[in-house]
Design a protein around this motif. Sequence first.
Motif, PDB file in Angstrom:
ATOM      1  N   PRO A  11       0.825  -1.214   0.000  1.00  0.00           N
ATOM      2  CA  PRO A  11       0.000   0.000   0.000  1.00  0.00           C
ATOM      3  C   PRO A  11       0.860   1.265   0.000  1.00  0.00           C
ATOM      4  CG  PRO A  11      -0.663  -1.524   1.758  1.00  0.00           C
ATOM      5  CD  PRO A  11       0.655  -2.011   1.223  1.00  0.00           C
ATOM      6  N   ALA A  12       0.290   2.341  -0.509  1.00  0.00           N
ATOM      7  CA  ALA A  12       1.006   3.618  -0.550  1.00  0.00           C
ATOM      8  C   ALA A  12       1.342   4.103   0.850  1.00  0.00           C
ATOM      9  CB  ALA A  12       0.175   4.657  -1.298  1.00  0.00           C
ATOM     10  N   TRP A  13       0.488   3.808   1.838  1.00  0.00           N
ATOM     11  CA  TRP A  13       0.751   4.304   3.191  1.00  0.00           C
ATOM     12  C   TRP A  13       1.984   3.655   3.809  1.00  0.00           C
ATOM     13  CZ3 TRP A  13       0.241   0.501   6.943  1.00  0.00           C
ATOM     14  CH2 TRP A  13      -0.625  -0.566   6.676  1.00  0.00           C
ATOM     15  N   VAL A  14       2.330   2.463   3.347  1.00  0.00           N
ATOM     16  CA  VAL A  14       3.571   1.826   3.806  1.00  0.00           C
ATOM     17  C   VAL A  14       4.771   2.469   3.118  1.00  0.00           C
ATOM     18  CG1 VAL A  14       4.890  -0.328   3.841  1.00  0.00           C
ATOM     19  CG2 VAL A  14       2.439  -0.355   4.366  1.00  0.00           C
ATOM     20  N   GLU A  15       4.696   2.607   1.808  1.00  0.00           N
ATOM     21  CA  GLU A  15       5.822   3.172   1.060  1.00  0.00           C
ATOM     22  C   GLU A  15       6.096   4.618   1.457  1.00  0.00           C
ATOM     23  OE1 GLU A  15       8.089   1.832  -0.560  1.00  0.00           O
ATOM     24  OE2 GLU A  15       7.194  -0.144  -0.714  1.00  0.00           O
ATOM     25  N   ASP A  16       5.050   5.393   1.663  1.00  0.00           N
ATOM     26  CA  ASP A  16       5.248   6.803   2.021  1.00  0.00           C
ATOM     27  C   ASP A  16       5.980   6.920   3.358  1.00  0.00           C
ATOM     28  OD1 ASP A  16       3.930   7.507  -0.272  1.00  0.00           O
ATOM     29  OD2 ASP A  16       2.060   8.083   0.719  1.00  0.00           O
ATOM     30  N   PHE A  17       5.575   6.112   4.320  1.00  0.00           N
ATOM     31  CA  PHE A  17       6.222   6.157   5.630  1.00  0.00           C
ATOM     32  C   PHE A  17       7.663   5.674   5.536  1.00  0.00           C
ATOM     33  CE2 PHE A  17       7.518   4.074   9.573  1.00  0.00           C
ATOM     34  CZ  PHE A  17       7.266   5.063  10.519  1.00  0.00           C
ATOM     35  N   ALA A  18       7.888   4.545   4.880  1.00  0.00           N
ATOM     36  CA  ALA A  18       9.244   3.985   4.784  1.00  0.00           C
ATOM     37  C   ALA A  18      10.175   4.937   4.050  1.00  0.00           C
ATOM     38  CB  ALA A  18       9.200   2.623   4.098  1.00  0.00           C
ATOM     39  N   ARG A  19       9.657   5.586   3.009  1.00  0.00           N
ATOM     40  CA  ARG A  19      10.485   6.535   2.249  1.00  0.00           C
ATOM     41  C   ARG A  19      10.868   7.730   3.120  1.00  0.00           C
ATOM     42  NH1 ARG A  19       7.036   7.530  -1.404  1.00  0.00           N
ATOM     43  NH2 ARG A  19       7.542   5.701  -2.643  1.00  0.00           N
ATOM     44  N   TRP A  20       9.920   8.228   3.898  1.00  0.00           N
ATOM     45  CA  TRP A  20      10.210   9.374   4.772  1.00  0.00           C
ATOM     46  C   TRP A  20      11.245   8.995   5.824  1.00  0.00           C
ATOM     47  CZ3 TRP A  20      10.173  10.725   9.881  1.00  0.00           C
ATOM     48  CH2 TRP A  20      10.224  12.092  10.184  1.00  0.00           C
ATOM     49  N   MET A  21      11.054   7.858   6.481  1.00  0.00           N
ATOM     50  CA  MET A  21      11.994   7.435   7.514  1.00  0.00           C
ATOM     51  C   MET A  21      13.386   7.225   6.936  1.00  0.00           C
ATOM     52  SD  MET A  21      10.647   7.240  10.622  1.00  0.00           S
ATOM     53  CE  MET A  21      11.828   6.158  11.435  1.00  0.00           C
ATOM     54  N   SER A  22      13.467   6.532   5.807  1.00  0.00           N
ATOM     55  CA  SER A  22      14.776   6.282   5.193  1.00  0.00           C
ATOM     56  C   SER A  22      15.456   7.589   4.807  1.00  0.00           C
ATOM     57  CB  SER A  22      14.620   5.388   3.955  1.00  0.00           C
ATOM     58  OG  SER A  22      14.144   4.112   4.305  1.00  0.00           O
ATOM     59  N   GLY A  23      14.686   8.504   4.248  1.00  0.00           N
ATOM     60  CA  GLY A  23      15.251   9.792   3.853  1.00  0.00           C
ATOM     61  C   GLY A  23      15.790  10.576   5.031  1.00  0.00           C
ATOM     62  N   ARG A  24      15.061  10.580   6.141  1.00  0.00           N
ATOM     63  CA  ARG A  24      15.523  11.299   7.328  1.00  0.00           C
ATOM     64  C   ARG A  24      16.747  10.618   7.944  1.00  0.00           C
ATOM     65  NH1 ARG A  24      15.391  15.472   6.455  1.00  0.00           N
ATOM     66  NH2 ARG A  24      15.004  14.664   4.382  1.00  0.00           N
ATOM     67  N   LEU A  25      16.771   9.288   7.939  1.00  0.00           N
ATOM     68  CA  LEU A  25      17.935   8.582   8.456  1.00  0.00           C
ATOM     69  C   LEU A  25      19.178   8.890   7.624  1.00  0.00           C
ATOM     70  CD1 LEU A  25      16.294   5.150   9.274  1.00  0.00           C
ATOM     71  CD2 LEU A  25      17.415   6.637  10.935  1.00  0.00           C
ATOM     72  N   GLU A  26      19.046   8.821   6.320  1.00  0.00           N
ATOM     73  CA  GLU A  26      20.202   9.041   5.448  1.00  0.00           C
ATOM     74  C   GLU A  26      20.636  10.501   5.441  1.00  0.00           C
ATOM     75  OE1 GLU A  26      18.603   7.220   1.939  1.00  0.00           O
ATOM     76  OE2 GLU A  26      19.426   5.245   2.463  1.00  0.00           O
ATOM     77  N   ALA A  27      19.734  11.417   5.779  1.00  0.00           N
ATOM     78  CA  ALA A  27      20.087  12.837   5.891  1.00  0.00           C
ATOM     79  C   ALA A  27      20.665  13.177   7.261  1.00  0.00           C
ATOM     80  CB  ALA A  27      18.857  13.702   5.619  1.00  0.00           C
ATOM     81  N   GLY A  28      20.606  12.234   8.194  1.00  0.00           N
ATOM     82  CA  GLY A  28      21.091  12.500   9.545  1.00  0.00           C
ATOM     83  C   GLY A  28      20.217  13.466  10.312  1.00  0.00           C
ATOM     84  N   ASP A  29      18.933  13.504   9.973  1.00  0.00           N
ATOM     85  CA  ASP A  29      18.013  14.461  10.581  1.00  0.00           C
ATOM     86  C   ASP A  29      17.403  13.862  11.851  1.00  0.00           C
ATOM     87  OD1 ASP A  29      16.215  16.431  11.199  1.00  0.00           O
ATOM     88  OD2 ASP A  29      15.296  16.533   9.215  1.00  0.00           O
ATOM     89  N   VAL A  30      18.202  13.818  12.908  1.00  0.00           N
ATOM     90  CA  VAL A  30      17.765  13.202  14.154  1.00  0.00           C
ATOM     91  C   VAL A  30      16.578  13.953  14.744  1.00  0.00           C
ATOM     92  CG1 VAL A  30      18.444  12.646  16.524  1.00  0.00           C
ATOM     93  CG2 VAL A  30      20.043  12.232  14.643  1.00  0.00           C
ATOM     94  N   GLU A  31      16.579  15.262  14.626  1.00  0.00           N
ATOM     95  CA  GLU A  31      15.490  16.066  15.191  1.00  0.00           C
ATOM     96  C   GLU A  31      14.143  15.650  14.600  1.00  0.00           C
ATOM     97  OE1 GLU A  31      14.169  20.769  15.755  1.00  0.00           O
ATOM     98  OE2 GLU A  31      16.125  20.247  14.900  1.00  0.00           O
ATOM     99  N   ALA A  32      14.077  15.509  13.275  1.00  0.00           N
ATOM    100  CA  ALA A  32      12.828  15.097  12.635  1.00  0.00           C
ATOM    101  C   ALA A  32      12.465  13.667  13.017  1.00  0.00           C
ATOM    102  CB  ALA A  32      12.944  15.226  11.119  1.00  0.00           C
ATOM    103  N   LEU A  33      13.464  12.790  13.085  1.00  0.00           N
ATOM    104  CA  LEU A  33      13.206  11.396  13.436  1.00  0.00           C
ATOM    105  C   LEU A  33      12.612  11.263  14.839  1.00  0.00           C
ATOM    106  CD1 LEU A  33      16.456   9.911  11.930  1.00  0.00           C
ATOM    107  CD2 LEU A  33      14.138   9.282  11.212  1.00  0.00           C
ATOM    108  N   LEU A  34      13.100  12.071  15.766  1.00  0.00           N
ATOM    109  CA  LEU A  34      12.568  12.023  17.125  1.00  0.00           C
ATOM    110  C   LEU A  34      11.122  12.505  17.182  1.00  0.00           C
ATOM    111  CD1 LEU A  34      15.611  13.307  19.216  1.00  0.00           C
ATOM    112  CD2 LEU A  34      14.937  10.942  18.755  1.00  0.00           C
TER     113      LEU A  34
END
Length: 266
Positions: A185-208
């Motif tokens: 489903p799109a709701w899975v891909e959208d979430f996984a893409r956002w999390m992966s993008g924030r992890l690879e950007a080192g955006d700890v503030e957004a991840l928290l």
Amino acid sequence: MLPTLFISHGSPDIAIAETPATAFLRQLAGTMPRPRAIVVASAHFEADGRVLVSGDAKPETIHDFGGFARQLHAMRYPAPGDPALASDIVAELTSAGLPAAVANGRGFDHGAWVPLILSFPAADIPVIEVSIDPARDAAYHYGLGRALSGLPRRDVLVIGSGSFTHNLREAFPRLRAGERSAEVPAWVEDFARWMSGRLEAGDVEALLDYRRQAPHATENHPTDEHLMPLYVALGAAAEAPVAAMLHQSRDCGVLAMEAFAFSEAA
């Protein structure tokens, strides 16, 4: 210095199934130096108000699930524990201001032994489990990881074992029907893409702040416990961790099986 890892353990039967995540875990140990011990923060080891650290010398294998094949229930992971290291970890957590205690009689739940039986099948490396607190948020678990950040420098592999997405109400019907390659489903891909993008950007503030910022956070994680091990692994790596995706696949369409390594910047 060893990296820290986040592993999606998904359904317990990946230990006997043939999925992309199974194949990934089988080759994982060959991609890194051999650790002297492994510390697992598992989504299935919960404690309220304090951190528990497994302290048995010979932990049992816990089959904390039902409805799976007899073969899975018969599996054992006879890795030793390390009582001395467990005591050291409790001391480090306590000095960091986190109430902690050794837990005796605590075996390996499937969040620990399922990925380890695939990745380190010889079961000859000591393993310790560290609990998560289901009542606490991502910032707390990131801080728990920071308190463990000395371990990778001591050749101890820190693993957070959970699931990148974890909606069992959606997953179980597909699993029972054998639909492991179900449409994603799109709701899975959208979430996984956002999390992966924030992890690879080192955006700890957004991840928290993922509960507020990530798309479809509630659909993918009705409760938090399977994502909190990621924050332990992230915090244990470094103050400004660098993330590398090691694996990406989907099981039953709705279980994102991503795995990441976290390390210090070069």
